[in-house]
Design a protein around this motif. Structure first.
Motif, PDB file in Angstrom:
ATOM      1  N   TYR A  28       0.860  -1.191   0.000  1.00  0.00           N
ATOM      2  CA  TYR A  28       0.000   0.000   0.000  1.00  0.00           C
ATOM      3  C   TYR A  28       0.896   1.240   0.000  1.00  0.00           C
ATOM      4  N   CYS A  30       0.665   5.600  -0.119  1.00  0.00           N
ATOM      5  CA  CYS A  30      -0.239   6.750  -0.050  1.00  0.00           C
ATOM      6  C   CYS A  30      -0.147   7.557  -1.344  1.00  0.00           C
ATOM      7  N   CYS A 212      -6.827   5.724   4.682  1.00  0.00           N
ATOM      8  CA  CYS A 212      -5.807   4.719   4.342  1.00  0.00           C
ATOM      9  C   CYS A 212      -5.978   3.470   5.206  1.00  0.00           C
ATOM     10  N   HIS A 237       0.889  11.365   9.485  1.00  0.00           N
ATOM     11  CA  HIS A 237      -0.051  10.507   8.754  1.00  0.00           C
ATOM     12  C   HIS A 237       0.132   9.016   9.052  1.00  0.00           C
ATOM     13  N   GLU A 241      -2.215   6.352  11.007  1.00  0.00           N
ATOM     14  CA  GLU A 241      -2.740   5.126  10.380  1.00  0.00           C
ATOM     15  C   GLU A 241      -2.489   3.920  11.295  1.00  0.00           C
TER      16      GLU A 241
END
Ligand code: AMP
Ligand code: ZN
Length: 464
Positions: A28, A30, A212, A237, A241
């Motif tokens: 994954y 961003c 996310c 961020h 998460e």
């Protein structure tokens, strides 16, 4: 196959990648907030993780890698852009997403397996926020839902910051509805003219971080292998998460390896609008810098080092690529990827090392065709020298295969002249080549040559 070793921000060590499920390696990264053209810095994570994606596909098989890169299409910057321009939000996000896809494709980046848009995952975000409230990690206050940072003892571990640093770094907003200034927004109310969705806390919209956590869970599961992004996202961020996902699903694990690319600068300075050195990927493409050249410049610096974009580097990259295209244009790529090359790439994506290996293969004098075939295969694994990327070469008609053959012919005449100790003739050939814009470099028994920007095919033709 070599082990892939990656620097894990979470442990601060280079670790061997051991996928949770080698049949489905999951990553994954961003992605962009879509309200404007991507700037050159935004291209760095795209290119870095594209190379990792290609490596994973090579090692585990293209069917066994899932790559998710999200699109943030609900955000205050988008709302502000809509208010400034009077354009509907949907029109802005749709157009910007399309630009992003075009610009990143021009840089040779493969589309990720999934590119989820945040607005398509609101129910999943609401469900995660409800779970966080139920577990005592979040609270509602005046139409907002906030994550209670104090409820998660490992908060700050990824970035290794103290609470004081974090407060300064996050420029935290001290709002009356927060119990602690560190607490961050999971959900906030929307005014009637702002985009909003019904929720147990009234009509509102999600905070940025929750998307996310919700989208990675929906598309990759509660535990997956790699999570990436730029250094600037590490805090707050990624820290947020982690807090959200781990508190919603204790013990599930979330991301195993965290990877962060360093920032891009321009001619030695931070890229910023106020310094007048801010530009978008599209600006460069419109100035006729081929996407392949931009990609090459990016790959010449390791992803964990700050990278400097300079025109000089771009010109050098163009010369190298032009030469490589020419040398390999009638050569079929080799079936196997060279092991020495793979070792570089598998060592924490050492792309500068991998490129030096390409230079080395391109210079071989024995078994030249085999070396060039190997070199083409390796370059293609980096997303270079592919058929899609060579369009720009057709814009330089003067550099063609006969030209390359002519240079090779003159070089072998020069070699013979030297063997006959006719040094005057050998030097005359070299000077003539230089005059025509072909720069020859000797390396003991072998040589390389480059075409200078002022290369003149007529002068080359006239050489005796
Ligand atoms: P943003 O749209 O600002 O959220 O950024 C999208 C991606 O680009 C994130 O992964 C950022 O870390 C990355 N990014 C932004 N600026 C730079 C830069 N100057 N150099 C490298 N990466 C950047
Ligand atoms: Zn994210």
């Amino acid at each position: 196959m070599p082990d892939i070793r990656l620097t894990n921000t979470a442990t601060r060590r280079k670790e061997v990648l051991r996928p949770l499920d080698p049949q489905n390696v999951r990553m994954y990264v961003c992605g962009p907030t879509v309200y404007d053209r991507a700037h050159l810095g935004n291209a760095r994570p795209v290119i870095v993780f594209d190379v990792l994606y290609r490596l994973l596909r090579h090692v585990y098989g293209p069917q066994h890698v899932t790559y998710v890169r999200n699109i943030t299409d609900v955000d205050d910057k988008i709302i502000a852009r809509s208010a400034e321009t009077g354009r509907p939000i949907d029109a802005i996000t749709e157009e910007t997403s399309r630009w992003y896809a075009e610009d990143m494709a021009a840089l040779g980046a493969l589309p990720p397996t999934h590119q989820p848009r945040a607005t398509a995952y609101i129910p999943q975000m609401v469900a995660m926020i409800e779970a966080l409230i139920a577990r005592g990690h979040a609270y509602e206050a005046e139409g907002h839902v906030l994550f209670s940072v104090g409820s998660y003892v490992e908060y700050g571990r990824l970035s290794g910051r103290s609470t004081d640093d974090m407060i300064a770094g996050a420029r935290v907003e001290v709002a009356p509805w927060k119990r602690d200034p560190m607490d961050f927004v999971l959900w906030k109310p929307s005014a009637p003219d702002q985009p909003g969705w019904d929720s147990p806390w009234g009509r509102g919209r999600p905070g940025w971080h929750i998307e996310c956590s919700a989208m990675s869970e929906a598309l990759l599961g509660r535990a997956f292998d790699i999570h990436g992004g730029g250094n600037d996202l590490m805090f707050p961020h990624h820290e947020n998460e982690i807090a959200q996902s781990r508190c919603a699903h204790p013990g599930a694990g979330f991301a195993q390896v965290w990877m962060h690319n360093e920032m891009l600068q321009v001619e030695g300075k931070k890229m910023s609008k106020s310094l007048g050195n801010f530009f978008t990927v599209r600006d460069l493409l419109d100035q006729d810098w081929p996407g392949e050249v931009i990609r090459f410049v990016f790959l010449s610096t390791h992803y964990r080092s700050p990278m400097d974009w300079t025109e000089k580097k771009a010109r050098e990259a163009e010369t190298t690529l032009r030469k490589w295209h020419l040398k390999t244009q009638d050569i079929e790529p080799a079936a196997e990827v060279d092991k020495g090359f793979l070792r570089y790439l598998a060592d924490d994506l050492n792309t500068p090392g991998a490129i030096s290996h390409l230079h080395w293969l391109a210079q071989g004098i024995d078994y030249r065709r085999q070396d060039l075939a190997k070199m083409k295969t390796c370059a293609q694994l980096l997303g270079l020298l592919t058929d899609e990327m060579r369009d720009w070469m057709t814009k330089v008609p003067e550099v063609s295969e006969p030209v390359d053959r002519r240079v090779e012919g003159l070089m072998s005449e020069r070699f013979q002249a030297r063997q006959m100790k006719d040094f005057a003739r050998a030097d005359r050939i070299r000077d003539g080549l230089r005059e025509a814009g072909v720069i020859v470099q000797d390396h003991g028994d072998s040589y390389t040559y480059d075409f200078a920007p002022d290369f003149d095919p007529a002068k080359l033709e006239a050489l005796q």
